[in-house]
Write a protein that holds these residues in place. Structure first.
Motif, PDB file in Angstrom:
ATOM      1  N   VAL A 174       0.102   6.481 -40.345  1.00 17.69           N
ATOM      2  CA  VAL A 174      -0.573   5.572 -39.431  1.00 17.69           C
ATOM      3  C   VAL A 174      -1.836   6.260 -38.921  1.00 17.69           C
ATOM      4  O   VAL A 174      -1.877   7.491 -38.775  1.00 17.69           O
ATOM      5  N   ARG A 175      -2.852   5.450 -38.682  1.00 11.31           N
ATOM      6  CA  ARG A 175      -4.104   5.981 -38.134  1.00 11.31           C
ATOM      7  C   ARG A 175      -4.239   5.527 -36.692  1.00 11.31           C
ATOM      8  O   ARG A 175      -4.095   4.337 -36.389  1.00 11.31           O
ATOM      9  N   LEU A 176      -4.511   6.459 -35.796  1.00  5.76           N
ATOM     10  CA  LEU A 176      -4.660   6.159 -34.386  1.00  5.76           C
ATOM     11  C   LEU A 176      -6.106   5.803 -34.061  1.00  5.76           C
ATOM     12  O   LEU A 176      -7.011   6.004 -34.872  1.00  5.76           O
ATOM     13  N   GLY A 177      -6.291   5.280 -32.868  1.00  6.21           N
ATOM     14  CA  GLY A 177      -7.625   4.842 -32.462  1.00  6.21           C
ATOM     15  C   GLY A 177      -8.652   5.955 -32.424  1.00  6.21           C
ATOM     16  O   GLY A 177      -9.845   5.713 -32.581  1.00  6.21           O
ATOM     17  N   ASP A 178      -8.190   7.195 -32.213  1.00 11.32           N
ATOM     18  CA  ASP A 178      -9.135   8.319 -32.171  1.00 11.32           C
ATOM     19  C   ASP A 178      -9.389   8.915 -33.542  1.00 11.32           C
ATOM     20  O   ASP A 178     -10.049   9.953 -33.675  1.00 11.32           O
ATOM     21  N   GLY A 179      -8.836   8.260 -34.572  1.00  4.51           N
ATOM     22  CA  GLY A 179      -9.061   8.724 -35.937  1.00  4.51           C
ATOM     23  C   GLY A 179      -7.979   9.622 -36.486  1.00  4.51           C
ATOM     24  O   GLY A 179      -7.947   9.892 -37.692  1.00  4.51           O
ATOM     25  N   ALA A 180      -7.094  10.104 -35.641  1.00  6.88           N
ATOM     26  CA  ALA A 180      -6.016  10.985 -36.109  1.00  6.88           C
ATOM     27  C   ALA A 180      -5.081  10.218 -37.043  1.00  6.88           C
ATOM     28  O   ALA A 180      -4.796   9.036 -36.833  1.00  6.88           O
ATOM     29  N   VAL A 181      -4.588  10.911 -38.065  1.00  4.01           N
ATOM     30  CA  VAL A 181      -3.663  10.324 -39.026  1.00  4.01           C
ATOM     31  C   VAL A 181      -2.319  11.029 -38.884  1.00  4.01           C
ATOM     32  O   VAL A 181      -2.245  12.263 -38.892  1.00  4.01           O
ATOM     33  N   VAL A 182      -1.262  10.234 -38.740  1.00  2.88           N
ATOM     34  CA  VAL A 182       0.082  10.777 -38.528  1.00  2.88           C
ATOM     35  C   VAL A 182       0.990  10.311 -39.657  1.00  2.88           C
ATOM     36  O   VAL A 182       1.118   9.111 -39.913  1.00  2.88           O
ATOM     37  N   HIS A 183       1.629  11.254 -40.330  1.00  4.75           N
ATOM     38  CA  HIS A 183       2.571  10.928 -41.399  1.00  4.75           C
ATOM     39  C   HIS A 183       3.890  10.444 -40.812  1.00  4.75           C
ATOM     40  O   HIS A 183       4.299  10.873 -39.732  1.00  4.75           O
ATOM     41  N   TYR A 184       4.565   9.554 -41.527  1.00  7.25           N
ATOM     42  CA  TYR A 184       5.914   9.156 -41.114  1.00  7.25           C
ATOM     43  C   TYR A 184       6.850   9.142 -42.317  1.00  7.25           C
ATOM     44  O   TYR A 184       6.427   8.896 -43.451  1.00  7.25           O
TER      45      TYR A 184
END
Length: 420
Positions: free
Chosen positions: A94-104
């Motif tokens: 998922v990509r957050l509003g600040d541009g960070a990408v988090v794997h799930y």
């Protein structure tokens, strides 16, 4: 101790998301748990926003699901005030509003719903309100206090649960209240006219004015402030503030952009899930207001926007994410408090689905249980100022009971005996 062998991401900082995170830990999950919410407040429960907190009878801190320190203690990573803007199903991230990408490894969508907006001129005026978030309730408390102090007028568009609870709160503050509703009775889509009329009488006794069979067409203002509203039958109502309480829409934009199966808007919308709350993607689950489940009891797909569904659906989804065998088929349930009337409703029986309403008790005194039946089968029950019967009412619904109607209506007959 958290290890990084798996990462479960929860999108949505409401009750469903918070209870899912709690359940993952209580079930022994030792991977990363990341909860992302687009509000800056910690996860909170919504019923107090139109009940105790709105009335000033509960403190603000009482609405939160957990103490703020719980999340760190449970090794739940919180990202507050941070929306998820995209899901990449192929990369499982998922990509957050600040541009960070988090794997799930597993993803839970508990994005909830948002208030439907009035599509009429004047909605940009300062005195037009909605109620969904804690910040809305903070503001509305100030508004109702001022209206009560100044003998001001509140016009509410919509006579559903939120509209009626706020009407009751506004009258307790001393504000003048007019409710505009296109249906012939309050709560028509839920209770039908037979029981809906009771709520019209209850609120009228407390000074609420109803304008049925009409919809708002314009909000009139001057210098940015509300002065009145117009309805489609040519009426004008004075107003200092307007509340839109015309329902909520599931927040499905993320799911839609990711290509998950959705229910058509005309049929209630929401993300299609199976009885384990799994979406069309085997690694993505949905719970709470946004999940549309084919309910085996009613043989239809339902999306339930109430507290109990979030409370129970979040943990059920968490267990399914862990690989447990989950069958989520709870009887829909909600409660409401208006003036001196408290009630609990179980089941699902919109107009057209039932052919008989049976009252057990004293409707005039508002101490009764109403049952909605179809060909003798109990589809729903609502206990009004009658307590400790919800479990039995739900069992009548769950078992498909077809009790003798005379015995069902007789308060001297033990309710439990009708299960036999």
């Amino acid at each position: 101790m958290v290890d990084a062998h798996q990462t479960f991401v929860i999108v949505g900082g409401g009750l469903a998301g918070a209870k899912a995170a709690e359940t993952l830990r209580s079930e022994g999950f030792t991977g990363r748990v990341i909860l992302v919410g687009d509000e800056r407040d910690h996860p909170y429960e919504r019923p107090p926003l139109s009940k105790g907190y709105l009335l000033g009878k509960e403190e603000r801190d009482s609405v939160f699901v957990h103490e703020p320190g719980w999340y760190a203690q449970a090794d739940v990573e919180l990202h507050l005030g941070q929306p998820v803007v995209a899901i990449d199903r192929e990369a499982k991230s998922v990509r957050l509003g600040d541009g960070a990408v988090v794997h799930y490894d597993k993803l839970l969508l508990a994005t909830g719903a948002e208030p439907r907006r009035l599509d009429v001129p004047g909605t940009g005026l300062a005195g037009v309100h909605h109620l969904r978030r804690l910040a809305h309730a903070d503001r509305l408390r100030q508004v109702l206090t001022a209206l009560g102090r100044d003998n001001g007028h509140l016009v509410i568009a919509g006579a559903g649960w939120i509209g009626l609870e706020i009407a009751a709160a506004a009258r307790e503050y001393g504000a003048e209240v007019t409710v505009v509703e296109r249906e012939p009775t309050p709560l028509h889509a839920v209770l039908g006219p037979e029981v809906g009329q009771m709520f019209a009488d209850l609120h009228a006794e407390h000074g609420v004015r109803f304008h049925f069979g009409a919809s708002l067409t314009e909000i009139i203002g001057q210098d940015g402030m509300v002065l009145a509203v117009h309805t489609d039958d040519g009426e004008e109502h004075p107003a200092h503030d307007v509340l839109a309480a015309i329902g909520a829409a599931p927040r499905t934009a993320l799911a839609e952009a990711a290509g998950l199966d959705l229910v058509e808007r005309a049929h209630g919308g929401g993300i299609v899930v199976d009885t384990s709350l799994r979406t069309s993607d085997p690694d993505i689950f949905a719970a709470g207001d946004v999940a549309a489940l084919h309910h085996p009891l009613f043989d239809t797909r339902l999306r339930v926007e109430h507290w109990a569904n979030a409370l129970n659906g979040g943990p059920a989804a968490a267990r399914a994410m862990l690989g447990h065998d989950v069958r989520y088929d709870r009887v829909p349930y909600f409660f409401s408090d208006q003036y001196d009337v408290g009630l609990e409703y179980s089941g699902w029986a919109p107009p057209g689905s039932y052919d008989q309403v049976v009252a057990r008790g004293d409707v005039g005194k508002r101490e009764f249980i109403a049952f909605w039946l179809s060909e003798g089968r109990v589809l729903a029950g609502m206990n009004v100022n009658v307590w400790d019967v919800t479990e039995t009412v739900q069992e009548l619904i769950r078992t498909g009971a077809r009790p003798d109607v005379e015995r069902l209506a007789d308060p001297s007959v033990p309710l439990e005996s009708l299960l036999a």
